[in-house]
Design a protein around this motif. Sequence first.
Motif, PDB file in Angstrom:
ATOM      1  N   ILE A   1       5.054   5.631  -5.012  1.00 30.17           N
ATOM      2  CA  ILE A   1       5.475   5.631  -6.590  1.00 30.17           C
ATOM      3  C   ILE A   1       4.309   4.900  -7.300  1.00 30.17           C
ATOM      4  CG2 ILE A   1       7.984   5.754  -5.992  1.00 30.17           C
ATOM      5  CD1 ILE A   1       7.742   2.564  -6.454  1.00 30.17           C
ATOM      6  N   GLY A   2       3.047   4.758  -6.953  1.00 33.32           N
ATOM      7  CA  GLY A   2       2.327   3.935  -7.695  1.00 33.32           C
ATOM      8  C   GLY A   2       1.866   5.185  -9.257  1.00 33.32           C
ATOM      9  N   ALA A   3       1.736   4.229 -10.248  1.00 26.44           N
ATOM     10  CA  ALA A   3       1.436   5.040 -11.415  1.00 26.44           C
ATOM     11  C   ALA A   3       0.725   4.223 -12.340  1.00 26.44           C
ATOM     12  CB  ALA A   3       2.762   5.462 -12.075  1.00 26.44           C
ATOM     13  N   ALA A   4       0.002   4.813 -13.328  1.00 27.68           N
ATOM     14  CA  ALA A   4      -0.826   4.129 -14.346  1.00 27.68           C
ATOM     15  C   ALA A   4      -0.372   4.048 -15.497  1.00 27.68           C
ATOM     16  CB  ALA A   4      -2.420   4.864 -14.390  1.00 27.68           C
TER      17      ALA A   4
ATOM     18  N   GLU B   1       0.759  -1.287   0.004  1.00 27.59           N
ATOM     19  CA  GLU B   1      -0.031   0.112  -0.182  1.00 27.59           C
ATOM     20  C   GLU B   1       0.818   1.307   0.069  1.00 27.59           C
ATOM     21  OE1 GLU B   1      -3.607   0.360   0.679  1.00 27.59           O
ATOM     22  OE2 GLU B   1      -3.785   2.116   1.171  1.00 27.59           O
ATOM     23  N   LYS B   2       2.056   1.039   0.983  1.00 28.63           N
ATOM     24  CA  LYS B   2       2.985   2.325   0.963  1.00 28.63           C
ATOM     25  C   LYS B   2       3.579   2.627  -0.675  1.00 28.63           C
ATOM     26  CE  LYS B   2       4.475   2.557   5.580  1.00 28.63           C
ATOM     27  NZ  LYS B   2       5.214   1.512   6.272  1.00 28.63           N
TER      28      LYS B   2
ATOM     29  N   ASP C   1      12.706   6.754  -7.237  1.00 24.34           N
ATOM     30  CA  ASP C   1      12.835   5.236  -6.970  1.00 24.34           C
ATOM     31  C   ASP C   1      12.562   5.240  -5.395  1.00 24.34           C
ATOM     32  OD1 ASP C   1      13.193   4.859  -9.614  1.00 24.34           O
ATOM     33  OD2 ASP C   1      15.035   4.115  -9.480  1.00 24.34           O
ATOM     34  N   MET C   2      12.120   3.881  -4.960  1.00 25.84           N
ATOM     35  CA  MET C   2      11.798   3.760  -3.699  1.00 25.84           C
ATOM     36  C   MET C   2      12.720   2.314  -3.182  1.00 25.84           C
ATOM     37  SD  MET C   2       7.879   3.169  -2.239  1.00 25.84           S
ATOM     38  CE  MET C   2       7.878   2.671  -0.476  1.00 25.84           C
ATOM     39  N   LEU C   3      13.036   2.585  -2.030  1.00 25.89           N
ATOM     40  CA  LEU C   3      13.827   1.311  -1.374  1.00 25.89           C
ATOM     41  C   LEU C   3      12.630   0.293  -0.492  1.00 25.89           C
ATOM     42  CD1 LEU C   3      17.008   2.806   0.205  1.00 25.89           C
ATOM     43  CD2 LEU C   3      16.855   1.300  -1.675  1.00 25.89           C
ATOM     44  N   VAL C   4      12.659  -0.887  -1.126  1.00 22.77           N
ATOM     45  CA  VAL C   4      11.444  -1.468  -0.476  1.00 22.77           C
ATOM     46  C   VAL C   4      12.111  -2.933   0.174  1.00 22.77           C
ATOM     47  CG1 VAL C   4       9.539  -3.048  -0.992  1.00 22.77           C
ATOM     48  CG2 VAL C   4      10.055  -0.869  -2.381  1.00 22.77           C
TER      49      VAL C   4
END
Length: 342
Positions: free
Chosen positions: A217-220, A211-212, A230-233
Amino acid sequence: MGFFDFMTEEIAMDLGTANTLVIHNGKVVVDSPSIVARDRVTGKIIAVGKEASLMQGKTHDNIKTIRPLKDGVIADFDASEKMISLFIKSIPALKKKMFTPALRMVVCIPSGITEVEMRAVKESCERVNGKEVYLIHEPMAAAIGIGIDIMQPKGNMIVDIGGGTSEIAVLALGGIVCDKSVKIAGDVFTNDIIYYMRTQHNLFVGEGTAEKIKIQIGAAIEDLDQGPEDMLVQGRDLLTGKPKQINISYREIAKALDKSIQRIEDAVMETLSQTPPELAADIYNTGIFLAGGGSLLRGLDKRISQKTDLPVYIAEDPLRAVVRGTGMVIKDINKYRSILIK
Ligand SMILES: Nc1ncnc2c1ncn2[C@@H]1O[C@H](COP(=O)(O)OP(=O)(O)O)[C@@H](O)[C@H]1O
Ligand SMILES: [Mg+2]
């Protein structure tokens, strides 16, 4: 106005699959996840809203978290009644009073809900002293909240992308002309991300993390003008079992969500194809309005616009459009009486 009216409090509630919001005296007084936590041993509800959502994914055998309306239908009647009642009792101005005053309520419900479920919602409200309880369909409330004059002889299209359902509707003359409700929305996007991380990166992430990722960074679409960094996951490596961290770009998330977004697009196209020609002509001019948390997905407006060749607008504060509209209805109940669910 009768004497009784002085003692009646007005409440507008958006009973969403993901979030419940309440307006009282023109202010949003509840904005909480639609979730409760139940003790399995005693059967008692021990937490609701934010408090219950913190327990999600971290419960042990004796505690279970429930989202009573998860897929736009009432999965657990008892939990949904407790949730409604606890949210109403948590309204600060009512908490101060010794007795719950008589309530006049307008409650917005997902469109897919059955008559039995509607009655259950109504009865739940009546049990917390709802003397007059009215129900309204979500796309209608969203349209009013967006500021559309729904009584006009003019067609408007609303796409409300929530947690459990996406609701697409064409409205005119205070009625729903054609509509469609699909169970592809925020929750499915979150699951898509979990699936993508597992299959592409051998990384097991929980719902909260997914969800985070979606929000950060969610995109369609893969070619945003100004994409997020970018995101560190972090999650668990499925091969070694050890905790691991990887770098993820928004483009990957756009890939992960592509199929689900396509299904929402298909539903929009299908609704357009069922729209009577005079109303289609109106929509050609007015465009499509997006509401609900899902509409915050980066580039979704652009993508739907490209697919339909129509202008697409996102509602102001889309997570609150529905409760705003419901609040406007309770303030002017006589004007809107004809659009309430009979
Ligand atoms: N910035 C965001 N980007 C993408 N999705 C979001 C964003 N903010 C909230 N959401 C999603 O929106 C959904 C909740 O939207 P909401 O309109 O409150 O749903 P409902 O009306 O069904 O309760 C959740 O799935 C949540 O993850
Ligand atoms: Mg909603």
